[in-house]
Design an enzyme around this catalytic site. Sequence first.
Site, PDB file in Angstrom:
ATOM      1  N   GLU A 134       0.902  -1.150  -0.095  1.00  0.00           N
ATOM      2  CA  GLU A 134      -0.160   0.033  -0.289  1.00  0.00           C
ATOM      3  C   GLU A 134       0.915   1.287   0.057  1.00  0.00           C
ATOM      4  O   GLU A 134       2.052   1.179   0.192  1.00  0.00           O
ATOM      5  CB  GLU A 134      -0.868   0.028   1.380  1.00  0.00           C
ATOM      6  N   SER A 139       8.190  -1.542   2.598  1.00  0.00           N
ATOM      7  CA  SER A 139       9.065  -2.306   3.064  1.00  0.00           C
ATOM      8  C   SER A 139       8.444  -2.868   4.459  1.00  0.00           C
ATOM      9  O   SER A 139       8.571  -4.189   4.879  1.00  0.00           O
ATOM     10  CB  SER A 139      10.477  -1.534   3.424  1.00  0.00           C
ATOM     11  N   ARG A 277      32.865  -3.399 -33.344  1.00  0.00           N
ATOM     12  CA  ARG A 277      33.333  -2.032 -33.504  1.00  0.00           C
ATOM     13  C   ARG A 277      34.734  -1.778 -33.406  1.00  0.00           C
ATOM     14  O   ARG A 277      35.338  -2.343 -32.580  1.00  0.00           O
ATOM     15  CB  ARG A 277      32.679  -1.540 -32.114  1.00  0.00           C
ATOM     16  N   GLN A 345      28.272   1.487 -21.285  1.00  0.00           N
ATOM     17  CA  GLN A 345      29.761   1.969 -21.254  1.00  0.00           C
ATOM     18  C   GLN A 345      30.599   1.332 -22.497  1.00  0.00           C
ATOM     19  O   GLN A 345      31.068   2.285 -23.395  1.00  0.00           O
ATOM     20  CB  GLN A 345      30.379   1.844 -20.143  1.00  0.00           C
ATOM     21  N   GLU A 372       9.727  -6.833  -4.784  1.00  0.00           N
ATOM     22  CA  GLU A 372       9.836  -8.310  -3.952  1.00  0.00           C
ATOM     23  C   GLU A 372      10.834  -8.108  -2.755  1.00  0.00           C
ATOM     24  O   GLU A 372      11.552  -8.964  -2.205  1.00  0.00           O
ATOM     25  CB  GLU A 372       9.988  -9.306  -4.883  1.00  0.00           C
TER      26      GLU A 372
HETATM   27  N1  CAA Z   1       8.540 -17.572   6.484  1.00  0.00           N
HETATM   28  C1  CAA Z   1       7.414 -17.861   7.262  1.00  0.00           C
HETATM   29  N2  CAA Z   1       7.120 -16.764   8.195  1.00  0.00           N
HETATM   30  C2  CAA Z   1       7.779 -15.870   8.395  1.00  0.00           C
HETATM   31  C3  CAA Z   1       8.949 -15.420   7.323  1.00  0.00           C
HETATM   32  C4  CAA Z   1       9.108 -16.289   6.626  1.00  0.00           C
HETATM   33  N3  CAA Z   1      10.074 -16.151   5.409  1.00  0.00           N
HETATM   34  N4  CAA Z   1       9.350 -14.242   7.791  1.00  0.00           N
HETATM   35  C5  CAA Z   1       8.509 -13.631   8.807  1.00  0.00           C
HETATM   36  N5  CAA Z   1       7.618 -14.690   9.150  1.00  0.00           N
HETATM   37  C6  CAA Z   1       6.600 -14.509  10.374  1.00  0.00           C
HETATM   38  C7  CAA Z   1       7.302 -14.435  11.340  1.00  0.00           C
HETATM   39  O1  CAA Z   1       7.757 -15.811  11.966  1.00  0.00           O
HETATM   40  C8  CAA Z   1       6.220 -13.825  12.355  1.00  0.00           C
HETATM   41  O2  CAA Z   1       5.254 -14.754  12.826  1.00  0.00           O
HETATM   42  P1  CAA Z   1       4.971 -14.794  14.398  1.00  0.00           P
HETATM   43  O3  CAA Z   1       4.635 -13.556  14.711  1.00  0.00           O
HETATM   44  O4  CAA Z   1       3.843 -15.896  14.260  1.00  0.00           O
HETATM   45  O5  CAA Z   1       5.980 -15.185  15.081  1.00  0.00           O
HETATM   46  C9  CAA Z   1       5.604 -12.733  11.284  1.00  0.00           C
HETATM   47  O6  CAA Z   1       5.652 -13.468  10.037  1.00  0.00           O
HETATM   48  C10 CAA Z   1       5.838 -11.594  11.335  1.00  0.00           C
HETATM   49  O7  CAA Z   1       7.339 -11.570  11.270  1.00  0.00           O
HETATM   50  P2  CAA Z   1       8.430 -10.258  11.327  1.00  0.00           P
HETATM   51  O8  CAA Z   1       8.053  -9.803  12.783  1.00  0.00           O
HETATM   52  O9  CAA Z   1       9.779 -10.504  11.086  1.00  0.00           O
HETATM   53  O10 CAA Z   1       7.616  -9.146  10.510  1.00  0.00           O
HETATM   54  P3  CAA Z   1       8.243  -7.780  10.134  1.00  0.00           P
HETATM   55  O11 CAA Z   1       7.068  -6.658  10.543  1.00  0.00           O
HETATM   56  O12 CAA Z   1       9.295  -7.210  11.138  1.00  0.00           O
HETATM   57  O13 CAA Z   1       8.561  -7.884   8.617  1.00  0.00           O
HETATM   58  C11 CAA Z   1      10.094  -7.995   6.648  1.00  0.00           C
HETATM   59  C12 CAA Z   1       9.580  -8.472   8.054  1.00  0.00           C
HETATM   60  C13 CAA Z   1      11.089  -9.097   6.389  1.00  0.00           C
HETATM   61  C14 CAA Z   1      10.604  -6.724   6.884  1.00  0.00           C
HETATM   62  C15 CAA Z   1       8.731  -8.103   5.872  1.00  0.00           C
HETATM   63  O14 CAA Z   1       7.947  -6.985   6.096  1.00  0.00           O
HETATM   64  C16 CAA Z   1       9.120  -7.791   4.274  1.00  0.00           C
HETATM   65  O15 CAA Z   1       9.334  -8.913   3.779  1.00  0.00           O
HETATM   66  N6  CAA Z   1       9.007  -6.363   3.855  1.00  0.00           N
HETATM   67  C17 CAA Z   1       9.203  -6.507   2.325  1.00  0.00           C
HETATM   68  C18 CAA Z   1       8.008  -6.752   1.743  1.00  0.00           C
HETATM   69  C19 CAA Z   1       8.039  -7.035   0.373  1.00  0.00           C
HETATM   70  O16 CAA Z   1       8.796  -7.765  -0.122  1.00  0.00           O
HETATM   71  N7  CAA Z   1       7.046  -6.575  -0.656  1.00  0.00           N
HETATM   72  C20 CAA Z   1       7.049  -6.930  -2.078  1.00  0.00           C
HETATM   73  C21 CAA Z   1       5.721  -6.811  -2.367  1.00  0.00           C
HETATM   74  S1  CAA Z   1       5.207  -7.872  -3.635  1.00  0.00           S
HETATM   75  C22 CAA Z   1       5.946  -7.517  -5.225  1.00  0.00           C
HETATM   76  O17 CAA Z   1       7.014  -6.718  -5.173  1.00  0.00           O
HETATM   77  C23 CAA Z   1       5.553  -8.372  -6.179  1.00  0.00           C
HETATM   78  C24 CAA Z   1       5.748  -7.555  -7.736  1.00  0.00           C
HETATM   79  O18 CAA Z   1       5.025  -6.741  -8.008  1.00  0.00           O
HETATM   80  C25 CAA Z   1       7.046  -7.881  -8.285  1.00  0.00           C
END
Ligand code: CAA
Length: 392
Positions: A134, A139, A277, A345, A372
């Site tokens: 959103e 991030s 070239r 380049q 991602e």
């Molecule tokens: N696998 C399984 N579970 C996971 C996990 C994983 N890899 N990573 C985290 N979790 C779980 C945790 O265990 C936790 O669960 P519990 O509460 O039950 O213990 C829960 O998820 C929350 O985890 P965090 O506290 O680590 O979460 P956070 O709020 O600190 O966020 C972050 C972690 C890694 C920063 C995450 O927010 C993130 O990946 N951010 C980036 C988002 C992203 O990649 N967006 C891409 C959008 S899609 C896109 O881009 C598609 C496109 O168009 C190409």
Amino acid sequence: MTTIASTPQFALTDDQREVRAMVREFADRRIAPHAAEWDRGHTFDRSLYAELAELGLMGVCVPVELGGAGMDFLSYVLAVEELSRADAGVGVTLAVHTSASTLPILHWGTEEQQAEWVPPLARGERIGAFALTESGSGSDAGAMRSTALEGDDGSFRISGTKQWITNGGHAGSFITFARSEPGTTDASGVSCFLVAGDAPGLSVGRVEEKMGLNSSNTVDMVYDGVAVTARDLLGDRAKGFRIAMQTLDGGRITIAAQALGIAQAAFDLAAAYAAERHTFGKAIGSHQGVAFKLADMSVEIEAARALTYRAAALKLAGQPHTVEGAQAKLFASGVARRVTGEAIQVLGGYGYSKEFPAERYYRDAKITEIYEGTSEIQRLVIARKLLGLDVR
Ligand code: CAA
């Protein structure tokens, strides 16, 4: 952590080589000749995806009984690499459709959900999208504000606006994340829903005008009280964020493959140009300044390929791949940016001109360091796992 020494053997099988050759031939013939025109015209060619479906690529690693081609995850990675070599916008369209839209249903869907949602995606009748981000939560994905308010009858109404939604304007189904638990502000209150593209209340908002990847479609999606039933809940209620994270663990491997395809295209262009070239009486590739640049580019690409196939092989073997996928994406996306810059380049003024595709490769490469999960988020994911600390 898995090191290369404990990685399953990832020499390609005959089937994987065949897939790669088939996609390469198709991409060279059907995609590459149009890539410049699609880039200039911001053209999403819907008919192309019907053709990719005929090749089995829209359901590349979906079981045959659900309408897919039944290939493996590494074959799919090879397909994204080859498509991205011709046009990175096509590569990301397939990557989001598959990794972020089809595979989560295969992984978390009930038998009933799989039977209903997967075959139209696998046959390419529907294109898939993934609605997580959103405007205020990129991030920090868990901070999303979209809500799924529960009604008395156990149904939900989803409201909010999702941003940067790849495929959104053409999608027939959306993996949608929204806050189902009132009072929460973090990842713990998020559920995941399956939403049909023609659901009343769902509409396309702003169409994003981007720096590159112009043959892919990126839009805002507006959810205005979109009704879903408890049957449309994917996985357990309030456990949606884990689905998002695990989905991205796999998706990041295919973005690494996309970066790899772009970098390979830039290298091939620069190497061919360096042989043709001439300056100071010889091919520019015979000057060390250019030859060493090309040698370094090739090393980076091969290292990125090893990391990417390694992560894919781990996922294919059902082994943990969170760190390895993040490492592959972090490294391959940097390689794509550096290699495409160096290709410009080598081509000099021609590299800066739209007469050659080098500048398109450069523009397309940049996003692989952002979506991602940014490169900074990949470092955070890697560091958290390796250090066991809550790095923020
Ligand atoms: N696998 C399984 N579970 C996971 C996990 C994983 N890899 N990573 C985290 N979790 C779980 C945790 O265990 C936790 O669960 P519990 O509460 O039950 O213990 C829960 O998820 C929350 O985890 P965090 O506290 O680590 O979460 P956070 O709020 O600190 O966020 C972050 C972690 C890694 C920063 C995450 O927010 C993130 O990946 N951010 C980036 C988002 C992203 O990649 N967006 C891409 C959008 S899609 C896109 O881009 C598609 C496109 O168009 C190409």
